[in-house]
Design a protein around this motif. Sequence first.
Motif, PDB file in Angstrom:
ATOM      1  N   TYR A 103       0.825  -1.211   0.000  1.00 43.90           N
ATOM      2  CA  TYR A 103       0.000   0.000   0.000  1.00 43.90           C
ATOM      3  C   TYR A 103       0.858   1.259   0.000  1.00 43.90           C
ATOM      4  N   SER A 104       1.935   1.251   0.775  1.00 41.50           N
ATOM      5  CA  SER A 104       2.801   2.430   0.858  1.00 41.50           C
ATOM      6  C   SER A 104       3.342   2.818  -0.511  1.00 41.50           C
ATOM      7  N   LEU A 105       3.715   1.816  -1.313  1.00 38.20           N
ATOM      8  CA  LEU A 105       4.248   2.106  -2.641  1.00 38.20           C
ATOM      9  C   LEU A 105       3.173   2.687  -3.558  1.00 38.20           C
ATOM     10  N   GLY A 106       2.012   2.020  -3.605  1.00 38.64           N
ATOM     11  CA  GLY A 106       0.941   2.504  -4.479  1.00 38.64           C
ATOM     12  C   GLY A 106       0.457   3.877  -4.069  1.00 38.64           C
ATOM     13  N   ASN A 107       0.282   4.090  -2.779  1.00 35.06           N
ATOM     14  CA  ASN A 107      -0.202   5.367  -2.277  1.00 35.06           C
ATOM     15  C   ASN A 107       0.804   6.480  -2.560  1.00 35.06           C
ATOM     16  N   ALA A 108       2.103   6.172  -2.374  1.00 32.88           N
ATOM     17  CA  ALA A 108       3.139   7.178  -2.629  1.00 32.88           C
ATOM     18  C   ALA A 108       3.150   7.603  -4.095  1.00 32.88           C
ATOM     19  N   LEU A 109       3.033   6.631  -5.005  1.00 28.09           N
ATOM     20  CA  LEU A 109       3.040   6.955  -6.432  1.00 28.09           C
ATOM     21  C   LEU A 109       1.831   7.800  -6.813  1.00 28.09           C
ATOM     22  N   MET A 110       0.655   7.390  -6.355  1.00 32.84           N
ATOM     23  CA  MET A 110      -0.557   8.105  -6.735  1.00 32.84           C
ATOM     24  C   MET A 110      -0.599   9.503  -6.110  1.00 32.84           C
ATOM     25  N   LYS A 111      -0.109   9.628  -4.880  1.00 29.82           N
ATOM     26  CA  LYS A 111      -0.026  10.955  -4.261  1.00 29.82           C
ATOM     27  C   LYS A 111       0.958  11.843  -5.015  1.00 29.82           C
ATOM     28  N   GLY A 112       2.066  11.255  -5.449  1.00 25.35           N
ATOM     29  CA  GLY A 112       3.036  12.024  -6.228  1.00 25.35           C
ATOM     30  C   GLY A 112       2.437  12.542  -7.519  1.00 25.35           C
ATOM     31  N   LEU A 113       1.621  11.737  -8.181  1.00 25.26           N
ATOM     32  CA  LEU A 113       0.962  12.171  -9.415  1.00 25.26           C
ATOM     33  C   LEU A 113      -0.049  13.286  -9.132  1.00 25.26           C
ATOM     34  N   ALA A 114      -0.767  13.148  -8.012  1.00 24.21           N
ATOM     35  CA  ALA A 114      -1.729  14.192  -7.638  1.00 24.21           C
ATOM     36  C   ALA A 114      -1.007  15.507  -7.337  1.00 24.21           C
ATOM     37  N   GLU A 115       0.125  15.417  -6.654  1.00 25.90           N
ATOM     38  CA  GLU A 115       0.877  16.620  -6.307  1.00 25.90           C
ATOM     39  C   GLU A 115       1.458  17.307  -7.532  1.00 25.90           C
ATOM     40  N   HIS A 116       1.547  16.564  -8.641  1.00 29.47           N
ATOM     41  CA  HIS A 116       1.986  17.171  -9.908  1.00 29.47           C
ATOM     42  C   HIS A 116       0.797  17.654 -10.742  1.00 29.47           C
ATOM     43  N   GLY A 117      -0.382  17.728 -10.123  1.00 26.11           N
ATOM     44  CA  GLY A 117      -1.525  18.354 -10.773  1.00 26.11           C
ATOM     45  C   GLY A 117      -2.508  17.429 -11.450  1.00 26.11           C
ATOM     46  N   HIS A 118      -2.362  16.121 -11.264  1.00 27.19           N
ATOM     47  CA  HIS A 118      -3.256  15.180 -11.941  1.00 27.19           C
ATOM     48  C   HIS A 118      -4.503  14.876 -11.108  1.00 27.19           C
ATOM     49  N   ASP A 119      -5.515  14.415 -11.799  1.00 24.64           N
ATOM     50  CA  ASP A 119      -6.780  14.004 -11.184  1.00 24.64           C
ATOM     51  C   ASP A 119      -6.682  12.501 -10.926  1.00 24.64           C
ATOM     52  N   VAL A 120      -6.451  12.148  -9.668  1.00 27.67           N
ATOM     53  CA  VAL A 120      -6.106  10.773  -9.318  1.00 27.67           C
ATOM     54  C   VAL A 120      -7.240  10.085  -8.570  1.00 27.67           C
ATOM     55  N   THR A 121      -7.482   8.821  -8.941  1.00 25.53           N
ATOM     56  CA  THR A 121      -8.405   7.951  -8.211  1.00 25.53           C
ATOM     57  C   THR A 121      -7.645   6.694  -7.833  1.00 25.53           C
ATOM     58  N   ILE A 122      -7.706   6.311  -6.566  1.00 25.71           N
ATOM     59  CA  ILE A 122      -7.002   5.103  -6.117  1.00 25.71           C
ATOM     60  C   ILE A 122      -7.983   4.168  -5.417  1.00 25.71           C
ATOM     61  N   VAL A 123      -7.943   2.896  -5.829  1.00 23.37           N
ATOM     62  CA  VAL A 123      -8.710   1.840  -5.178  1.00 23.37           C
ATOM     63  C   VAL A 123      -7.784   1.191  -4.164  1.00 23.37           C
ATOM     64  N   THR A 124      -8.163   1.208  -2.884  1.00 21.73           N
ATOM     65  CA  THR A 124      -7.226   0.861  -1.825  1.00 21.73           C
ATOM     66  C   THR A 124      -7.929   0.264  -0.603  1.00 21.73           C
ATOM     67  N   PRO A 125      -7.249  -0.642   0.126  1.00 27.04           N
ATOM     68  CA  PRO A 125      -7.836  -1.168   1.356  1.00 27.04           C
ATOM     69  C   PRO A 125      -7.650  -0.241   2.547  1.00 27.04           C
ATOM     70  N   TYR A 126      -6.822   0.795   2.386  1.00 26.36           N
ATOM     71  CA  TYR A 126      -6.550   1.740   3.471  1.00 26.36           C
ATOM     72  C   TYR A 126      -6.877   3.161   3.003  1.00 26.36           C
ATOM     73  N   ILE A 127      -7.281   3.995   3.929  1.00 26.08           N
ATOM     74  CA  ILE A 127      -7.571   5.384   3.617  1.00 26.08           C
ATOM     75  C   ILE A 127      -6.465   6.277   4.183  1.00 26.08           C
ATOM     76  N   ASP A 128      -5.881   7.085   3.333  1.00 21.58           N
ATOM     77  CA  ASP A 128      -4.853   8.031   3.759  1.00 21.58           C
ATOM     78  C   ASP A 128      -5.543   9.247   4.379  1.00 21.58           C
ATOM     79  N   LYS A 129      -5.255   9.500   5.648  1.00 22.20           N
ATOM     80  CA  LYS A 129      -5.898  10.609   6.358  1.00 22.20           C
ATOM     81  C   LYS A 129      -5.234  11.947   6.058  1.00 22.20           C
ATOM     82  N   ASN A 130      -4.131  11.901   5.323  1.00 22.04           N
ATOM     83  CA  ASN A 130      -3.446  13.138   4.930  1.00 22.04           C
ATOM     84  C   ASN A 130      -3.253  13.169   3.416  1.00 22.04           C
ATOM     85  N   PRO A 131      -4.346  13.295   2.660  1.00 25.96           N
ATOM     86  CA  PRO A 131      -4.235  13.302   1.197  1.00 25.96           C
ATOM     87  C   PRO A 131      -3.471  14.534   0.725  1.00 25.96           C
ATOM     88  N   PRO A 132      -2.937  14.481  -0.475  1.00 25.41           N
ATOM     89  CA  PRO A 132      -2.172  15.629  -0.989  1.00 25.41           C
ATOM     90  C   PRO A 132      -3.049  16.864  -1.139  1.00 25.41           C
TER      91      PRO A 132
END
Length: 517
Positions: free
Chosen positions: A34-63
């Motif tokens: 999860y840490s790897l997938g979440n890190a990649l998708m957050k990185g894409l969001a922080e670069h301005g993309h519209d990101v959707t992630i299907v995940t078993p965990y919820i990040d309480k500090n989204p980008p």
Amino acid sequence: MKSFFALVLLVVVLHDSKCAKILGVFPIPVRSHYSLGNALMKGLAEHGHDVTIVTPYIDKNPPKKGSYRQIELTGFAEAHEKHRKNMKMFDMEDMNSFVSLPVFLSIATAGAELTLNHTNVQNLLHSGEKFDAVILPQFMNDAHKGFAAHFDAPLILLSPLGANTWVNMLVANPSPTSYVPDALLSLSSQMTFCDRLTNTVFQVYSHLLNHLLAFPKQEKLYNQYFPNNPPFYDVLYNTSIVLVNSHPSLSQPVPYVPNMIDIGGFHIKPAKTLPDDLQKFLDDSKEGVIYFSMGSNLRSAELPPEKRDVFLSTFAKMKMKILWKWEEDVLPGQPKNVKLGKWLPQQEILAHPNVKLFITHGGLLSTTETIYHGVPVLAIPIAGDQKLNAHRIVNEGFGLSLGYKEISEQTLTQKLDELLNNSKYAKNAKKRSEIFHDRLVGPMETAVYWVEYVIRHRGAPHLKVAGVDLPWYKYMLVDVVGVIFIALVFNSYLFYKITKKICSWFSKPKVQKVKRS
């Protein structure tokens, strides 16, 4: 005028790449994955993309930048934790890879179906949404490649274990068994004859399991949940790029086809401020600190009492302080020089100059983080790729390995004394860290660039090698080898027959003519 239109085109391309809609499906309920997938998708969001992630965990500090939507696989994390508690995780050290592989395949197939059948995933599939790219982990979940075809988007894979058999076969990447050990085997790149034989047999075994067992099961799931998609095998081998969680500083150099990109260490961010109690503990430990953590899936609190007591008695004799990730409130017999924490900010701890050694299970994320910060390692590998990582740690000279069965007060003391008193390990760790950081651009920037590259070039088909389109017998030259073998057999037989014929001529007895009187 031409330059004006070129400028307009450039603006359009940049605008498209910065506003892409990207779907990431990371369903594995293991924190490291999860840490790897979440890190990649957050990185894409922080670069301005519209990101959707299907995940078993919820990040309480989204980008804060971009758009970051989380679709939770409710119940997955709880089911995994219940299953994990019923397992004796440290007993996995005894598992034979030939036995464990079909078990993993079976578990992965069940997990793939649970994901596809989840209500939230079904809602997404029937939402009518469009995506510009779909990112999946490559971990025995091939039915999920149907997401890319369903949304008519390029498929991007994230390989959490570096280059491995599951990835190589999908992009026709060569992997010589003479010096590239399988990720599930306890082998180094310096293999004996028996090692090479085992490695070759295991990789053949792995390919057979995939083609005869895993792929048919995944195809069945694919057809069930994506009935209107193209044929399964057309989608299976239609990967645009593979983002590989590796780097020459982390693992041995191996062959890569053009659409495999190293991004090892992309999940690491600059160290943040430590909590006050940890900051004071580390600052005041002038004699140095040993940090001890067995990761998120393996837990120190589940060590058998006899193994736990070895660490306690060894630590009690040391002048150094110990910071131990211990998941329970109490550690029976806790020495005065040991500080506990149920959860510890690993990267911030490893960044502290007073941390002199990291005792770890040898998982790839932990290995990557200790190389990033240049801290020597004592690896105690249990399962998966941990033994392979431990071999690399020893081969590169920035740490030692201690087998789980070999843990005793004597062996542990010897390893710790060697690591703490021989400066070569610290020097080699710093050297690996220098190699890690010596890049043209950072790993996250590399990952973002290549995701955008795939989107700009509509899947980047020009990066795929022709081997992807070949059936296995052509790729492995089985037909060519077969013809050569038949030719050799035929010629050998022909040579034998000719030789036999010639020999028979010379061996015939001469008939003497008798003169008649």
